[in-house]
Design a protein around this motif. Structure first.
Motif, PDB file in Angstrom:
ATOM      1  N   ASP A 167     -10.235  40.535 -11.002  1.00 11.52           N
ATOM      2  CA  ASP A 167     -10.430  41.180  -9.707  1.00 11.52           C
ATOM      3  C   ASP A 167     -10.354  40.119  -8.607  1.00 11.52           C
ATOM      4  O   ASP A 167     -10.211  38.928  -8.886  1.00 11.52           O
ATOM      5  CB  ASP A 167     -11.757  41.945  -9.675  1.00 11.52           C
ATOM      6  CG  ASP A 167     -12.965  41.061  -9.966  1.00 11.52           C
ATOM      7  OD1 ASP A 167     -12.894  39.834  -9.715  1.00 11.52           O
ATOM      8  OD2 ASP A 167     -13.983  41.575 -10.440  1.00 11.52           O
ATOM      9  N   MET A 168     -10.464  40.568  -7.360  1.00  7.04           N
ATOM     10  CA  MET A 168     -10.297  39.649  -6.226  1.00  7.04           C
ATOM     11  C   MET A 168     -11.323  38.518  -6.249  1.00  7.04           C
ATOM     12  O   MET A 168     -11.003  37.352  -6.037  1.00  7.04           O
ATOM     13  CB  MET A 168     -10.422  40.422  -4.908  1.00  7.04           C
ATOM     14  CG  MET A 168      -9.199  41.224  -4.559  1.00  7.04           C
ATOM     15  SD  MET A 168      -9.391  42.025  -2.950  1.00  7.04           S
ATOM     16  CE  MET A 168     -10.591  43.292  -3.316  1.00  7.04           C
ATOM     17  N   LYS A 169     -12.573  38.881  -6.518  1.00  9.49           N
ATOM     18  CA  LYS A 169     -13.650  37.891  -6.493  1.00  9.49           C
ATOM     19  C   LYS A 169     -13.383  36.760  -7.485  1.00  9.49           C
ATOM     20  O   LYS A 169     -13.498  35.575  -7.158  1.00  9.49           O
ATOM     21  CB  LYS A 169     -14.987  38.579  -6.821  1.00  9.49           C
ATOM     22  CG  LYS A 169     -16.167  37.623  -6.868  1.00  9.49           C
ATOM     23  CD  LYS A 169     -17.431  38.360  -7.301  1.00  9.49           C
ATOM     24  CE  LYS A 169     -18.547  37.387  -7.593  1.00  9.49           C
ATOM     25  NZ  LYS A 169     -19.732  38.062  -8.146  1.00  9.49           N
ATOM     26  N   HIS A 170     -13.010  37.141  -8.720  1.00  7.66           N
ATOM     27  CA  HIS A 170     -12.813  36.115  -9.744  1.00  7.66           C
ATOM     28  C   HIS A 170     -11.497  35.369  -9.548  1.00  7.66           C
ATOM     29  O   HIS A 170     -11.386  34.198  -9.913  1.00  7.66           O
ATOM     30  CB  HIS A 170     -12.914  36.733 -11.141  1.00  7.66           C
ATOM     31  CG  HIS A 170     -14.313  37.123 -11.502  1.00  7.66           C
ATOM     32  ND1 HIS A 170     -14.700  38.428 -11.707  1.00  7.66           N
ATOM     33  CD2 HIS A 170     -15.435  36.373 -11.641  1.00  7.66           C
ATOM     34  CE1 HIS A 170     -16.002  38.465 -11.977  1.00  7.66           C
ATOM     35  NE2 HIS A 170     -16.464  37.232 -11.942  1.00  7.66           N
ATOM     36  N   SER A 171     -10.510  36.038  -8.970  1.00  6.59           N
ATOM     37  CA  SER A 171      -9.258  35.327  -8.646  1.00  6.59           C
ATOM     38  C   SER A 171      -9.530  34.214  -7.637  1.00  6.59           C
ATOM     39  O   SER A 171      -9.071  33.073  -7.800  1.00  6.59           O
ATOM     40  CB  SER A 171      -8.226  36.305  -8.074  1.00  6.59           C
ATOM     41  OG  SER A 171      -7.845  37.253  -9.033  1.00  6.59           O
ATOM     42  N   MET A 175      -9.180  30.085  -8.217  1.00  3.04           N
ATOM     43  CA  MET A 175      -8.356  29.239  -7.362  1.00  3.04           C
ATOM     44  C   MET A 175      -9.199  28.149  -6.685  1.00  3.04           C
ATOM     45  O   MET A 175      -8.752  27.013  -6.538  1.00  3.04           O
ATOM     46  CB  MET A 175      -7.617  30.081  -6.321  1.00  3.04           C
ATOM     47  CG  MET A 175      -6.561  31.008  -6.903  1.00  3.04           C
ATOM     48  SD  MET A 175      -5.355  30.222  -8.007  1.00  3.04           S
ATOM     49  CE  MET A 175      -4.521  29.106  -6.877  1.00  3.04           C
ATOM     50  N   LYS A 176     -10.424  28.493  -6.314  1.00  3.33           N
ATOM     51  CA  LYS A 176     -11.316  27.482  -5.727  1.00  3.33           C
ATOM     52  C   LYS A 176     -11.669  26.400  -6.752  1.00  3.33           C
ATOM     53  O   LYS A 176     -11.744  25.216  -6.422  1.00  3.33           O
ATOM     54  CB  LYS A 176     -12.595  28.141  -5.203  1.00  3.33           C
ATOM     55  CG  LYS A 176     -12.414  28.855  -3.866  1.00  3.33           C
ATOM     56  CD  LYS A 176     -13.734  29.426  -3.373  1.00  3.33           C
ATOM     57  CE  LYS A 176     -13.584  29.975  -1.958  1.00  3.33           C
ATOM     58  NZ  LYS A 176     -14.784  30.696  -1.510  1.00  3.33           N
ATOM     59  N   LEU A 181     -10.891  20.911  -9.032  1.00  6.84           N
ATOM     60  CA  LEU A 181     -10.424  20.012 -10.103  1.00  6.84           C
ATOM     61  C   LEU A 181      -9.441  18.978  -9.545  1.00  6.84           C
ATOM     62  O   LEU A 181      -9.411  17.830  -9.982  1.00  6.84           O
ATOM     63  CB  LEU A 181      -9.755  20.815 -11.218  1.00  6.84           C
ATOM     64  CG  LEU A 181     -10.668  21.726 -12.049  1.00  6.84           C
ATOM     65  CD1 LEU A 181      -9.859  22.571 -13.012  1.00  6.84           C
ATOM     66  CD2 LEU A 181     -11.703  20.911 -12.812  1.00  6.84           C
ATOM     67  N   VAL A 182      -8.633  19.409  -8.585  1.00  8.63           N
ATOM     68  CA  VAL A 182      -7.669  18.503  -7.956  1.00  8.63           C
ATOM     69  C   VAL A 182      -8.372  17.564  -6.973  1.00  8.63           C
ATOM     70  O   VAL A 182      -8.223  16.339  -7.032  1.00  8.63           O
ATOM     71  CB  VAL A 182      -6.561  19.308  -7.235  1.00  8.63           C
ATOM     72  CG1 VAL A 182      -5.694  18.402  -6.375  1.00  8.63           C
ATOM     73  CG2 VAL A 182      -5.699  20.043  -8.257  1.00  8.63           C
ATOM     74  N   PHE A 198      -2.031  33.760  -2.676  1.00  9.30           N
ATOM     75  CA  PHE A 198      -2.819  32.747  -3.376  1.00  9.30           C
ATOM     76  C   PHE A 198      -2.058  31.422  -3.391  1.00  9.30           C
ATOM     77  O   PHE A 198      -2.640  30.351  -3.220  1.00  9.30           O
ATOM     78  CB  PHE A 198      -3.142  33.196  -4.804  1.00  9.30           C
ATOM     79  CG  PHE A 198      -4.337  34.104  -4.881  1.00  9.30           C
ATOM     80  CD1 PHE A 198      -5.604  33.645  -4.541  1.00  9.30           C
ATOM     81  CD2 PHE A 198      -4.200  35.424  -5.285  1.00  9.30           C
ATOM     82  CE1 PHE A 198      -6.710  34.484  -4.600  1.00  9.30           C
ATOM     83  CE2 PHE A 198      -5.299  36.270  -5.351  1.00  9.30           C
ATOM     84  CZ  PHE A 198      -6.561  35.797  -5.005  1.00  9.30           C
ATOM     85  N   ALA A 199      -0.751  31.490  -3.597  1.00  7.22           N
ATOM     86  CA  ALA A 199       0.062  30.268  -3.553  1.00  7.22           C
ATOM     87  C   ALA A 199      -0.008  29.625  -2.177  1.00  7.22           C
ATOM     88  O   ALA A 199      -0.169  28.409  -2.041  1.00  7.22           O
ATOM     89  CB  ALA A 199       1.510  30.586  -3.921  1.00  7.22           C
TER      90      ALA A 199
END
Length: 255
Positions: A167-171, A175-176, A181-182, A198-199
């Motif tokens: 869902d939106m929340k977990h997407s 991504m966060k 991690l980066v 998202f990209a």
């Protein structure tokens, strides 16, 4: 650094990836975007050595991935494919522990346990760590697989449509976390994404594929504009600025 040189892959007479060359910059998120059938997942699989290229080569830190020992490559590159089917019944914690296999060969050290614990907390799975995968929703399962990849603690993380089933929340959460991690751990993330927003919001670089070829490749700001997007998707996609982010309004666009 990952260098891709002249990669080609055919299935029968149909070229799926055609003579692709590009450099994946380190310590950044690079997103592969493009229409269905553009060759994104196949390219990612060749980079990780899951499938062999017909021609061309992939260099990981100036060394052909084919010449790496599997055990050493698994400490440098992790990949999460779109479909993850397991025949064994595992709990979330057992699955995440698999990420440590290249190091522990199944015998977890206290250090391995720390990586597992951290990945479980990162993905907000603590409350369900003892549940079996077949008891979970698709989204929970997906997060468990991503936690396994995080526990593997590789320099390079390759993810094939990791936002599927989410869902939106977990997407947004995932991504966060990839961004963290980066930015905090210096990882290099390569991700196949369907949602160009998202990209746009989370990537440093975007590689756009179409019909097996790279049609655009560069910093996100250079790719997320209506002219470039029309060339990639064959449709008119207005782009709006919002809170410093470029948002593509494709759901009501007129071709």
């Amino acid at each position: 650094m990952i260098e891709i040189k002249g990669l080609t892959k055919k299935y029968g007479n149909k070229p799926v990836v055609s003579d692709v060359s590009l450099t994946i910059r380190p310590h950044a998120i690079t997103s592969f975007i493009g229409p269905n059938g553009a060759g994104k997942s196949t390219l990612l699989s060749m980079v990780s050595r899951l499938i062999d290229a017909d021609t061309g080569e992939v260099l990981l830190d100036n060394k052909n991935v084919k010449s790496w020992k599997s055990s050493e490559l698994a400490k440098r590159v992790s990949i999460l494919k779109q479909s993850n089917f397991l025949n064994v019944r595992l709990t979330v914690r057992e699955l995440v522990s698999f990420g440590r296999y290249p190091y522990s060969k199944g015998r977890l050290t206290p250090e391995d346990e720390q990586y597992v614990e951290k990945a479980i907390e990162y993905m907000n799975l603590k409350e369900i760590e003892d549940k079996y995968l077949d008891q979970l929703s698709g989204g929970q399962r997906q997060r468990a697989f991503i936690a396994m990849v995080i526990a593997q603690d590789t320099d390079y993380i390759l993810l094939d449509e990791p936002l599927n089933n989410l869902d939106m929340k977990h997407s947004v959460q995932i991504m966060k976390i990839l961004r963290q991690l980066v930015d905090e751990l210096g990882k290099t993330v390569v991700i196949v994404l369907h949602d160009i927003n998202f990209a746009s919001v989370y990537s440093d670089y975007i590689v756009a594929l179409k019909n097996g070829k790279v049609v655009k490749n560069g910093p996100t700001d250079e790719i997320i504009n209506s002219e470039a997007l029309r060339e990639i998707y064959d449709m008119n996609i207005p782009v709006q600025e919002q809170n410093g982010c470029r948002i593509c309004v494709y759901f009501n666009s007129h071709t």
